[in-house]
Write an enzyme that holds these catalytic residues in place. Structure first.
Site, PDB file in Angstrom:
ATOM      1  CG  HIS A   1     -28.432  53.037 -24.539  1.00 19.58           C
ATOM      2  ND1 HIS A   1     -28.002  53.029 -23.073  1.00 19.58           N
ATOM      3  CD2 HIS A   1     -29.119  51.941 -24.605  1.00 19.58           C
ATOM      4  CE1 HIS A   1     -28.821  52.754 -21.863  1.00 19.58           C
ATOM      5  NE2 HIS A   1     -29.701  52.072 -23.203  1.00 19.58           N
TER       6      HIS A   1
HETATM    7  O1  RIB Z   1     -26.544  48.708 -22.490  1.00 20.72           O
HETATM    8  C1  RIB Z   1     -26.884  48.941 -24.107  1.00 20.72           C
HETATM    9  C2  RIB Z   1     -26.454  47.971 -25.584  1.00 20.72           C
HETATM   10  O2  RIB Z   1     -26.442  47.246 -24.903  1.00 20.72           O
HETATM   11  C3  RIB Z   1     -27.116  49.336 -26.852  1.00 20.72           C
HETATM   12  O3  RIB Z   1     -25.627  49.158 -27.370  1.00 20.72           O
HETATM   13  C4  RIB Z   1     -27.884  48.001 -26.554  1.00 20.72           C
HETATM   14  O4  RIB Z   1     -28.213  47.811 -27.997  1.00 20.72           O
HETATM   15  C5  RIB Z   1     -27.863  46.999 -26.024  1.00 20.72           C
HETATM   16  O5  RIB Z   1     -26.589  46.363 -27.252  1.00 20.72           O
END
Ligand code: RIB
Ligand code: CA
Length: 314
Positions: free
Chosen positions: A240
């Site tokens: 992500h």
């Molecule tokens: O939902 C994904 C996010 O939540 C990413 O930033 C992961 O590292 C967690 O922080």
């Protein structure tokens, strides 16, 4: 042109992958890492960020930030996704260096004021540091180049509740402050990050082109991929946090939709990113809210290649 960024992060395995991606990218000048609780408690988040900086042999400030949400109880963290150590239980050595003496919020304020209209804040954890920076120096909302956020879910399901993504859910009141400020926001949520699954072949490739940094990501991702692959035939995971960085380098890889954003703060809608594309509503609740750009499409193959090519750079 080289873009100055501050990376606000809660490492975390996809955070680690994103941090190394930023260090490797010639178009990005990472001025510092500011840390926040989220995947892990803030003490671990800061220590992990320092360890990543040392592994990459990069000399930049690392700051510790907020450890609690703006409102409510301490978070329960996501060790079940990122391991007890935030790095997939790989026994990575503790860092030797020291944290910067400033808080994450103070570092953001100082750095934005030092380089007015030049700094992009890339926020890939809960948004408490950014909210606090706005409280310390509200003028920074007019001095930042842009704020690129990994978080939210505009047109898709959340990953903590049906309506909320983890980073926004973890500090919904802070998110409301950040999304209400008058700075340009680009949001990269689950709408795009869940469209790009990464297989073990990808992690293998990262490790081949960059044995130190890619090798770390490959080892740490084993635990992470186990979490994401439950009930699936193929192993996969999601990086992500690298998306808002890729946008700075190659905006043409993304389709963005502009609209008005509201953040849910009541218990049922906690962390909901409730998005009205321009022209889609007459409701003043949305028309009076700030406009943001939300990533709605991404070029999968090109993004994957960008990650590999960037990890391969000297
Ligand atoms: O939902 C994904 C996010 O939540 C990413 O930033 C992961 O590292 C967690 O922080
Ligand atoms: Ca993160």
């Amino acid at each position: 042109m080289v873009e100055k960024i501050i990376l606000d992060t809660d490492p975390g395995i996809d955070d680690a992958m994103a941090i190394f991606f930023a260090f490797q990218a010639k178009q990005l000048d990472v001025l510092g890492l500011t840390t926040v609780y989220g995947n892990v408690p803030v003490e671990m988040s800061a220590k992990n960020a320092l360890a990543l900086v040392e592994l990459a042999n990069v000399n930049i400030p690392v700051c510790k930030g907020v450890g609690m949400p703006w409102v409510g109880e301490e978070s329960t963290y996501a060790h079940f996704v990122h391991g007890d150590d935030g790095f997939g239980n790989i026994n990575h050595p503790a860092p030797k260096g020291e944290l910067d003496s400033r808080s994450s919020a103070q570092f953001i304020v100082d750095t934005v004021k030092k380089y007015p209209n030049e700094v992009t804040i890339v926020a890939v954890g809960p948004l408490g540091n950014l909210a606090l920076a706005l409280r310390l120096a509200p003028e920074i909302q007019h001095l930042v180049k842009s704020v690129n956020i990994m978080g939210g879910a505009a047109f898709t399901l959340g990953n903590v509740t049906p309506v909320a993504e983890a980073n926004i859910w973890n500090d919904a009141h802070a998110a409301e402050i950040v999304f209400s400020a008058e700075w340009p926001i680009n949001m990269f949520g689950l709408d795009v990050t869940y469209k790009v699954p990464f297989s073990p072949t990808f992690m293998q490739e990262l490790s081949k082109v960059n044995p130190v940094l890619g090798g770390f990501v490959k080892r740490a991702s084993e635990f992470y991929a186990d979490f994401y692959s439950q009930g699936k035939e193929q192993k996969e995971c999601f990086f992500h946090d690298a998306f808002p960085l890729a946008y700075i380098m190659h905006p043409e890889l993304f389709e963005m939709t502009t609209g008005h954003m509201r953040i849910g703060t009541d218990e049922l809608h906690r962390g909901q990113t409730s998005f009205a594309p321009i022209g889609s509503t007459m409701s003043p609740y949305w028309l009076n809210a700030q406009k943001v750009n939300v990533a709605t499409k991404v070029k999968h193959a090109d993004l994957t290649q960008l990650f590999i090519d960037t990890y391969a750079l000297d």
